[in-house]
Scaffold this motif. Structure first.
Motif, PDB file in Angstrom:
ATOM      1  N   ILE A  23       0.869  -1.172   0.000  1.00 27.32           N
ATOM      2  CA  ILE A  23       0.000   0.000   0.000  1.00 27.32           C
ATOM      3  C   ILE A  23       0.907   1.224   0.000  1.00 27.32           C
ATOM      4  O   ILE A  23       1.732   1.384   0.903  1.00 27.32           O
ATOM      5  CB  ILE A  23      -0.908   0.019   1.244  1.00 27.32           C
ATOM      6  CG1 ILE A  23      -1.823  -1.213   1.268  1.00 27.32           C
ATOM      7  CG2 ILE A  23      -1.730   1.306   1.280  1.00 27.32           C
ATOM      8  CD1 ILE A  23      -2.606  -1.378   2.568  1.00 27.32           C
ATOM      9  N   ALA A  40      -8.526  -0.369   2.960  1.00 26.82           N
ATOM     10  CA  ALA A  40      -7.689  -1.247   2.138  1.00 26.82           C
ATOM     11  C   ALA A  40      -7.222  -2.457   2.943  1.00 26.82           C
ATOM     12  O   ALA A  40      -7.283  -3.604   2.467  1.00 26.82           O
ATOM     13  CB  ALA A  40      -6.491  -0.476   1.590  1.00 26.82           C
ATOM     14  N   ARG A  41      -6.756  -2.220   4.152  1.00 26.66           N
ATOM     15  CA  ARG A  41      -6.290  -3.328   5.005  1.00 26.66           C
ATOM     16  C   ARG A  41      -7.399  -4.351   5.241  1.00 26.66           C
ATOM     17  O   ARG A  41      -7.174  -5.560   5.151  1.00 26.66           O
ATOM     18  CB  ARG A  41      -5.800  -2.793   6.341  1.00 26.66           C
ATOM     19  CG  ARG A  41      -4.440  -2.198   6.303  1.00 26.66           C
ATOM     20  CD  ARG A  41      -4.003  -1.766   7.692  1.00 26.66           C
ATOM     21  NE  ARG A  41      -2.580  -1.481   7.700  1.00 26.66           N
ATOM     22  CZ  ARG A  41      -2.017  -0.589   8.483  1.00 26.66           C
ATOM     23  NH1 ARG A  41      -2.739   0.114   9.341  1.00 26.66           N
ATOM     24  NH2 ARG A  41      -0.715  -0.392   8.425  1.00 26.66           N
ATOM     25  N   GLU A  43      -9.953  -5.076   3.437  1.00 24.43           N
ATOM     26  CA  GLU A  43     -10.242  -5.829   2.214  1.00 24.43           C
ATOM     27  C   GLU A  43      -9.148  -6.867   1.953  1.00 24.43           C
ATOM     28  O   GLU A  43      -9.435  -8.012   1.600  1.00 24.43           O
ATOM     29  CB  GLU A  43     -10.359  -4.857   1.033  1.00 24.43           C
ATOM     30  CG  GLU A  43     -11.230  -5.334  -0.075  1.00 24.43           C
ATOM     31  CD  GLU A  43     -12.717  -5.358   0.253  1.00 24.43           C
ATOM     32  OE1 GLU A  43     -13.460  -5.884  -0.592  1.00 24.43           O
ATOM     33  OE2 GLU A  43     -13.156  -4.893   1.316  1.00 24.43           O
ATOM     34  N   HIS A  51       0.471  -7.445   3.785  1.00 27.38           N
ATOM     35  CA  HIS A  51       0.682  -6.135   3.184  1.00 27.38           C
ATOM     36  C   HIS A  51       1.665  -5.313   4.003  1.00 27.38           C
ATOM     37  O   HIS A  51       1.879  -5.573   5.182  1.00 27.38           O
ATOM     38  CB  HIS A  51      -0.640  -5.386   3.064  1.00 27.38           C
ATOM     39  CG  HIS A  51      -1.287  -5.114   4.387  1.00 27.38           C
ATOM     40  ND1 HIS A  51      -2.080  -6.041   5.003  1.00 27.38           N
ATOM     41  CD2 HIS A  51      -1.230  -4.046   5.213  1.00 27.38           C
ATOM     42  CE1 HIS A  51      -2.500  -5.544   6.161  1.00 27.38           C
ATOM     43  NE2 HIS A  51      -1.999  -4.330   6.304  1.00 27.38           N
ATOM     44  N   VAL A  79      -1.566  -0.952  -3.944  1.00 28.79           N
ATOM     45  CA  VAL A  79      -2.725  -0.110  -3.726  1.00 28.79           C
ATOM     46  C   VAL A  79      -2.209   1.319  -3.610  1.00 28.79           C
ATOM     47  O   VAL A  79      -1.392   1.621  -2.744  1.00 28.79           O
ATOM     48  CB  VAL A  79      -3.503  -0.517  -2.454  1.00 28.79           C
ATOM     49  CG1 VAL A  79      -4.701   0.398  -2.250  1.00 28.79           C
ATOM     50  CG2 VAL A  79      -3.935  -1.978  -2.528  1.00 28.79           C
ATOM     51  N   LEU A  81      -2.946   5.098  -2.744  1.00 25.11           N
ATOM     52  CA  LEU A  81      -3.912   5.872  -1.969  1.00 25.11           C
ATOM     53  C   LEU A  81      -3.438   7.305  -1.782  1.00 25.11           C
ATOM     54  O   LEU A  81      -2.252   7.557  -1.581  1.00 25.11           O
ATOM     55  CB  LEU A  81      -4.123   5.238  -0.582  1.00 25.11           C
ATOM     56  CG  LEU A  81      -4.640   3.811  -0.545  1.00 25.11           C
ATOM     57  CD1 LEU A  81      -4.738   3.327   0.891  1.00 25.11           C
ATOM     58  CD2 LEU A  81      -5.984   3.702  -1.252  1.00 25.11           C
ATOM     59  N   GLY A 116      -6.560   4.228  -5.765  1.00 22.43           N
ATOM     60  CA  GLY A 116      -7.445   4.853  -4.808  1.00 22.43           C
ATOM     61  C   GLY A 116      -7.051   6.278  -4.505  1.00 22.43           C
ATOM     62  O   GLY A 116      -7.234   6.743  -3.383  1.00 22.43           O
ATOM     63  N   GLY A 138     -10.743   3.195  -0.375  1.00 22.87           N
ATOM     64  CA  GLY A 138      -9.513   2.459  -0.072  1.00 22.87           C
ATOM     65  C   GLY A 138      -9.735   0.967  -0.222  1.00 22.87           C
ATOM     66  O   GLY A 138      -8.920   0.250  -0.812  1.00 22.87           O
ATOM     67  N   GLY A 139     -10.849   0.483   0.295  1.00 25.66           N
ATOM     68  CA  GLY A 139     -11.200  -0.929   0.133  1.00 25.66           C
ATOM     69  C   GLY A 139     -11.431  -1.287  -1.321  1.00 25.66           C
ATOM     70  O   GLY A 139     -11.029  -2.359  -1.780  1.00 25.66           O
ATOM     71  N   ALA A 141     -10.020   0.106  -3.907  1.00 25.18           N
ATOM     72  CA  ALA A 141      -8.716   0.051  -4.583  1.00 25.18           C
ATOM     73  C   ALA A 141      -8.009  -1.259  -4.266  1.00 25.18           C
ATOM     74  O   ALA A 141      -7.395  -1.868  -5.145  1.00 25.18           O
ATOM     75  CB  ALA A 141      -7.861   1.249  -4.167  1.00 25.18           C
ATOM     76  N   ALA A 142      -8.103  -1.700  -3.019  1.00 20.38           N
ATOM     77  CA  ALA A 142      -7.486  -2.979  -2.648  1.00 20.38           C
ATOM     78  C   ALA A 142      -8.155  -4.128  -3.396  1.00 20.38           C
ATOM     79  O   ALA A 142      -7.479  -5.029  -3.906  1.00 20.38           O
ATOM     80  CB  ALA A 142      -7.579  -3.190  -1.136  1.00 20.38           C
TER      81      ALA A 142
END
Length: 182
Positions: A23, A40-41, A43, A51, A79, A81, A116, A138-139, A141-142
């Motif tokens: 990320i 993101a985390r 997801e 990650h 990812v 962000l 993201g 964020g999720g 994008a992941a």
């Protein structure tokens, strides 16, 4: 009105081998970046992906950091962000266009990137898009990165048996398996 639209969201892919994702975040607006990282985390953890998170100064540096890691490390995907809020100058357009274009070019090189980087008119839009309980960009994008990793693995090249083989046998393209070129 955009708020009443429904969107189809693909189910997350399943993996038979571990997935490692980087990320890359530009925390210029720290609270917004933190929400996006959390999304993101969450997801990534749903599929058991490991990650790492690295920070860069701004959205323009995100693609460069991804390129360095893509060339010099062993991440399956990335990812990207960050958040760019329109201001009073054309700098907004430059940052949005250049960061997006660089990420797209890296994707065309084969890097699996979920983009993201928010590009919004104001802070309120950014807060809604970043919040994991609301739009959770964020999720998203992941999830995009995970789908691209799955696609890359699905279409992974298999050896075609062309070229030099152990034992001195030489095979040319178009020669049947086990056939001779002599």
């Amino acid at each position: 009105m955009a708020g009443s639209e429904t969107h189809h969201i693909l189910p997350l892919p399943e993996f038979d081998r571990p997935v490692k994702v980087l990320i890359v975040v530009a925390p210029y607006y720290k609270d917004i970046a933190d929400d996006m990282i959390a999304g993101a985390r969450a997801e990534l953890e749903k599929v058991g992906a490991t990650h790492e998170v690295i920070e860069v100064p701004g959205a323009l540096e995100v693609p460069t950091a991804i390129r360095i890691a893509y060339r010099q490390s062993n991440f399956d995907g990335f990812v990207a962000l960050g958040c760019v809020i329109r201001g009073e100058t054309t700098h907004y357009d430059t940052v949005c266009n250049d960061s997006s274009r660089a990420i797209q070019l890296l994707g065309l090189e084969g890097a699996c990137i979920g983009n993201g980087i928010l590009t919004v008119e104001n802070r309120d839009q950014a807060v809604v898009r970043a919040d994991p309980a609301q739009q959770n960009k964020g999720g998203g994008a992941a999830a995009a990165a995970l789908h691209l990793i799955a696609l890359t693995r699905r279409f992974a090249a298999t050896p075609k048996g062309v070229g030099f083989k152990p034992g001195g046998e030489i095979r040319l393209a178009g020669t049947p398996e086990g056939g001779s070129n002599a």
